[in-house]
Motif scaffolding. Structure first.
Motif, short mmCIF file in Angstrom:
data_model
loop_
_atom_site.label_atom_id
_atom_site.label_comp_id
_atom_site.label_asym_id
_atom_site.label_seq_id
_atom_site.Cartn_x
_atom_site.Cartn_y
_atom_site.Cartn_z
N PRO A 154 106.76 12.66 54.26
CA PRO A 154 107.16 12.32 55.64
C PRO A 154 108.53 12.84 56.03
N VAL A 155 109.45 12.94 55.06
CA VAL A 155 110.79 13.46 55.38
C VAL A 155 110.70 14.91 55.84
N LEU A 156 110.06 15.75 55.03
CA LEU A 156 109.93 17.16 55.41
C LEU A 156 109.05 17.30 56.64
N GLY A 157 107.97 16.50 56.70
CA GLY A 157 107.10 16.55 57.87
C GLY A 157 107.85 16.19 59.14
N GLY A 158 108.71 15.19 59.06
CA GLY A 158 109.50 14.79 60.23
C GLY A 158 110.48 15.87 60.67
N VAL A 159 111.11 16.53 59.70
CA VAL A 159 112.06 17.61 60.02
C VAL A 159 111.33 18.78 60.67
N LEU A 160 110.22 19.22 60.07
CA LEU A 160 109.47 20.36 60.63
C LEU A 160 108.87 20.01 61.98
N TYR A 161 108.35 18.80 62.10
CA TYR A 161 107.70 18.38 63.34
C TYR A 161 108.69 18.32 64.49
N SER A 162 109.87 17.74 64.22
CA SER A 162 110.86 17.62 65.29
C SER A 162 111.46 18.96 65.67
N ALA A 163 111.51 19.91 64.72
CA ALA A 163 112.13 21.21 64.99
C ALA A 163 111.14 22.23 65.56
N TYR A 164 109.90 22.21 65.05
CA TYR A 164 108.97 23.29 65.40
C TYR A 164 107.64 22.82 66.00
N GLY A 165 107.39 21.52 66.02
CA GLY A 165 106.13 21.04 66.54
C GLY A 165 105.09 20.85 65.45
N LEU A 166 103.88 20.50 65.85
CA LEU A 166 102.85 20.11 64.89
C LEU A 166 102.24 21.29 64.14
N ARG A 167 101.98 22.40 64.82
CA ARG A 167 101.22 23.49 64.18
C ARG A 167 101.88 24.01 62.88
N PRO A 168 103.20 24.28 62.88
CA PRO A 168 103.81 24.72 61.61
C PRO A 168 103.65 23.71 60.48
N VAL A 169 103.68 22.42 60.81
CA VAL A 169 103.45 21.39 59.79
C VAL A 169 102.04 21.53 59.22
N LEU A 170 101.07 21.73 60.10
CA LEU A 170 99.68 21.88 59.67
C LEU A 170 99.52 23.12 58.78
N TRP A 171 100.17 24.20 59.15
CA TRP A 171 100.06 25.44 58.36
C TRP A 171 100.64 25.25 56.96
N VAL A 172 101.80 24.58 56.89
CA VAL A 172 102.41 24.31 55.57
C VAL A 172 101.47 23.47 54.71
N CYS A 173 100.87 22.44 55.31
CA CYS A 173 99.96 21.57 54.57
C CYS A 173 98.71 22.33 54.13
N MET A 174 98.20 23.19 54.99
CA MET A 174 97.02 23.98 54.66
C MET A 174 97.30 24.88 53.46
N VAL A 175 98.46 25.51 53.45
CA VAL A 175 98.85 26.36 52.31
C VAL A 175 98.96 25.53 51.03
N CYS A 176 99.48 24.30 51.15
CA CYS A 176 99.59 23.41 49.97
C CYS A 176 98.22 23.17 49.35
N PHE A 177 97.23 22.85 50.18
CA PHE A 177 95.90 22.55 49.65
C PHE A 177 95.22 23.78 49.06
N ILE A 178 95.43 24.93 49.67
CA ILE A 178 94.84 26.16 49.14
C ILE A 178 95.47 26.49 47.78
N LEU A 179 96.79 26.38 47.69
CA LEU A 179 97.47 26.64 46.41
C LEU A 179 96.99 25.68 45.32
N SER A 180 96.86 24.40 45.68
CA SER A 180 96.40 23.42 44.71
C SER A 180 94.99 23.74 44.23
N ALA A 181 94.10 24.12 45.16
CA ALA A 181 92.72 24.43 44.80
C ALA A 181 92.65 25.65 43.88
N VAL A 182 93.42 26.69 44.20
CA VAL A 182 93.42 27.90 43.38
C VAL A 182 93.93 27.59 41.97
N MET A 183 94.98 26.77 41.90
CA MET A 183 95.53 26.41 40.59
C MET A 183 94.51 25.60 39.77
#
Length: 415
Positions: A153-182
């Motif tokens: 939530p800390v990082l999500g709050g910083v990204l959300y307040s600075a750049y809006g929702l979409r960049p937060v979603l993209w970061v999260c999407m990359v996290c899940f893809i990286l986790s799945a590949v690993m």
């Protein structure tokens, strides 16, 4: 021969959990906040969050049954890729006119996936490491979860307040893809089990078998589950309701200050979970299950200073400090108890039942939480002006449960 804990496979599970849980905590923070900002309706916010919680309860037992019948590695990979697809779909459709419906469905899917995912992770531990490392391994998994709940939530709050929702979603999407590949490179030993006919018959048979094991074959687990439900109902739920209510509505604090301090108090809860997870790992060899009741007694005892402060002090800041410190203590000791219980369940449950049994325990214990939330919501409203009475009621009942739990766990060595 003793098996080392940090094998390649368990290390990959841990790293995958760090990435996956961080993304999960971030997206589950950002989406409800976006809904609240767009609609401004707390009633709608509460309704959507209540709907989102239902799939987690319903799918947890399904996840446990699947975890025992399908390769756990494949479950984790598929669910992480599916989560990334859900987030991508939402990011592409979020400008549509049916935003509230889209948000509700997305949150329900995310909570449901989390409910089905966790039994696979917990059930994989006995397959990857030796029994002597169960406590430490569960401590690591729990610590990761608490750290993700704190930092996501800390990082999500910083990204959300600075750049809006979409960049937060993209970061999260990359996290899940990286986790799945690993996770594709993890090898978890798997032995296929015979099916009992059709899908529904298999599910019913597996669920009945896990219930029978908990009630009849290993009743101490069933009794431990009742203890967990009681603590969730009377202690955890009180904290979840009292913390925002007392800090923002009851204590003598300015509105802007109260909102900020409430955020710090939530951070203290997460920090308590983190401290408890680390403590369980550090003192794994000293935390015998027969002494687990002591940790619940400590959690219950921490409630009484909160009630005393509300009764004796009119200072909003004094009450806030006592409340926050006690919540930290409650969370730390209850987390250590949770780690102990999980390690005990993994030790006592046959390999072919572990996923189902864990799923049943998670499901039943989760059901107690919303019931407790509703109970304390009503109690605080009825006892307006006498909130200390509600807090002390929670402490007395929880202490009674803790003393009963002590007798249950002390009897384990004599079985």
């Amino acid at each position: 021969m003793k098996q080392k804990m940090f094998s390649k496979d368990f290390t990959l599970v841990v790293i995958g959990q760090i990435i996956s849980l961080f993304g999960n905590a971030t997206v589950r923070f950002a989406l409800p906040l976006y809904l609240l900002n767009i609609t401004g309706s707390s009633a709608l916010y509460g309704t959507v969050m209540a709907c989102a919680f239902i799939p987690a309860i319903l799918l947890s037992p399904v996840g446990g049954i699947v975890a025992d019948r399908v390769n756990k590695r494949n479950i984790m990979v598929i669910l992480d890729f599916f989560t990334a697809a859900v987030i991508l779909s939402f990011s592409l459709l979020m400008d549509s006119a049916h935003l509230v419906l889209l948000l509700t469905v997305t949150l329900m899917l995310l909570y449901g996936i989390a409910g089905a995912y966790q039994p696979s992770v917990q059930a994989s531990i006995p397959a990857l490491i030796g029994q002597e490392h169960f406590m430490a391994a569960n401590s690591i998994i729990n610590t990761i979860s608490s750290f993700a709940s704190l930092m996501g939530p800390v990082l999500g709050g910083v990204l959300y307040s600075a750049y809006g929702l979409r960049p937060v979603l993209w970061v999260c999407m990359v996290c899940f893809i990286l986790s799945a590949v690993m996770e594709l490179f993890i090898h978890i030993p798997f032995q296929k089990q015979d099916s009992q006919g059709g899908v529904f018959l298999t599910v019913r048979t597996d669920f009945a078998r896990s219930i029978r094991f908990i009630r009849k074959e290993k009743p101490v687990i069933g009794k431990g589950l009742l203890v967990v439900c009681g603590i969730n109902l009377f202690l955890s739920a009180m904290i979840m309701v009292a913390l925002p209510y007392l800090v923002t509505e009851i204590l003598d604090l300015e509105t802007s200050q109260a909102n900020r301090l409430y955020g710090f108090a939530e951070g203290a809860l997460a920090a308590g979970g983190l401290a408890g997870g680390i403590g369980a790992g550090m003192f794994a060899k000293k935390l015998a299950i027969r002494n687990a009741g002591r940790l619940i007694i400590i959690s219950s005892a921490c409630v009484f200073p909160m009630g005393a402060a509300l009764l004796l002090s009119s200072s909003g800041m004094v009450n806030y400090v006592v409340l926050t410190l006690c919540c930290f203590g409650i969370m730390a000791s209850s987390t250590m108890f949770s780690v102990q219980m999980m390690a005990f369940i993994q030790t006592e449950t046959p390999r072919e039942l572990i996923g189902k049994v864990i799923a049943v325990i998670l499901t039943v214990s989760m059901c107690a939480q919303p019931l407790g939330n509703a109970l304390y919501g009503v109690l605080f409203e009825i006892c307006a002006g006498a909130e200390a009475a509600v807090v002390l009621f929670s402490g007395v009942v929880s202490l009674g449960i803790a003393l009963g739990a002590g007798k249950i766990f002390r009897a384990i060595t004599s079985e």
